[in-house]
Design an enzyme around this catalytic site. Structure first.
Site, PDB file in Angstrom:
ATOM      1  N   ASP A  81       0.811  -1.219   0.000  1.00 18.19           N
ATOM      2  CA  ASP A  81       0.000   0.000   0.000  1.00 18.19           C
ATOM      3  C   ASP A  81       0.843   1.266   0.000  1.00 18.19           C
ATOM      4  O   ASP A  81       0.308   2.367  -0.180  1.00 18.19           O
ATOM      5  CB  ASP A  81      -0.904   0.042   1.241  1.00 18.19           C
ATOM      6  N   ARG A 128      -4.603  -5.596 -10.944  1.00 17.99           N
ATOM      7  CA  ARG A 128      -3.551  -6.564 -11.250  1.00 17.99           C
ATOM      8  C   ARG A 128      -4.092  -7.992 -11.207  1.00 17.99           C
ATOM      9  O   ARG A 128      -3.856  -8.793 -12.127  1.00 17.99           O
ATOM     10  CB  ARG A 128      -2.405  -6.415 -10.238  1.00 17.99           C
ATOM     11  N   GLY A 147     -14.017  -4.082   0.742  1.00 21.25           N
ATOM     12  CA  GLY A 147     -14.371  -4.598   2.056  1.00 21.25           C
ATOM     13  C   GLY A 147     -13.215  -5.322   2.716  1.00 21.25           C
ATOM     14  O   GLY A 147     -12.206  -5.633   2.075  1.00 21.25           O
TER      15      GLY A 147
END
Length: 315
Positions: A81, A128, A147
């Site tokens: 991230d 991806r 989620g």
């Protein structure tokens, strides 16, 4: 260190589990207690696909701000991230030893990628994964989902009692499932030959202020850092940086230390999975600069082979 180490984390079950494991280890190494500081990020608030709300970097900014404002001493992120550009005033102080890098299929009735019927609905929030799924199994339908881990598992028919069960399968990171103790939901660990993981997948990132000088903390973080993992993820992330691609681009990369060599493989995909460019390169094991150079060199090869005409690269 007399005062507890304050460690910033998102509030999801996975983030809390990951951060707790880091906190316990860093606390032991620094001979200090710790406290977790929950920080709500844009990614926890905004709806829609990651590409629409700004990519996976939306999970990072608020945590970084909390460290810079000294509300936390450290922040723990999923490394995949983390944007490739460093944040001014912060440093990537530790990359712990990596978990399983692979993607995991969690399907109804024990199905695998090969045995899913044509028309099966497979959920993922990752371009991806979606592109590589479409390449491997053109007959399936890929459904964009968001989620937490348990919410996504609940979308699979028969996996979670009382859950919607409107999908045949979902694809998640094996590392997150293992950390949460959800291994039983995995019906197949997808071979990287079929689906290359995201750069940094399976690894965690611990950031602190560049000026951090608390007794024992920087030394503890240096000790916690895992050299082979850092070299591998440095090479992978250098591919993204050179391609000027964001964390949510349809790009996979995986590096491994193999003896005295660092082997790196990367893939660039069209969103529909019809065009895939996959290359690999090796270099002698060296320092972080050498690992970055390997990533840059492979990215240059991808660009020379037409990567920019295959995938949306510019962020």
């Amino acid at each position: 260190m007399m005062t507890p180490i304050r460690i910033g984390t998102r509030g999801s079950a996975l983030a809390m589990t990951q951060t707790t494991s880091v906190a316990e280890r860093v606390g032991d190494l620094a001979e200090s207690s710790y406290e977790l500081v929950r920080v709500r990020t844009e990614g926890d608030v905004l709806k829609g696909s990651l590409s629409q709300i700004g990519g996976t970097g939306v999970f990072v900014a608020a945590l970084r701000e909390a460290v810079l404002q000294e509300r936390c001493d450290l922040a723990v992120h999923s490394l995949k991230d983390l944007p490739t550009l460093p944040a001014p005033g912060l440093t990537l102080a530790a990359v712990p030893e990596r978990e399983d890098v692979r993607d995991a299929l969690c399907a109804r009735d024990g199905l695998t990628l090969a045995t899913l019927p044509d028309g099966a609905r497979v959920g993922t929030g990752s371009p991806r994964r979606a592109a590589q799924l479409r390449a491997a199994r053109p007959g399936i339908e890929v459904v964009d989902i968001r989620g937490n881990v348990d919410t996504r598992l609940g979308r699979v028919a028969g996996l979670v009692s009382g859950a919607p069960g409107d999908l045949d399968a979902v694809v998640l990171a094996a590392a997150g499932l293992r950390r949460l103790g959800r291994e039983k939901a995995i019906t197949e660990l997808v071979d990287p030959a079929v689906m290359l993981p995201a750069p940094g997948q399976g690894a965690l990132a611990v950031e602190c202020r560049e000026s951090e000088s608390a007794p024992g903390l920087r030394e503890a973080l240096t000790s916690y850092d895992h050299g082979s993992t850092r070299l591998a993820v440095t090479a992978e992330r250098a591919v993204l940086w050179r391609l000027e691609a964001g964390c949510s681009a349809p790009i996979g990369a995986l590096a491994r230390v193999q003896g005295d060599e660092l082997a790196l493989e990367a893939v660039v995909c069209s969103l529909d999975g019809r065009s895939i460019l996959r290359l690999n390169r090796t270099a002698p094991v060296g320092d972080a600069d050498a690992a970055s150079q390997l990533g840059h060199d492979l990215a240059d090869e991808l660009l020379a082979a037409g990567a920019a005409g295959i995938a949306p690269l510019t962020t």
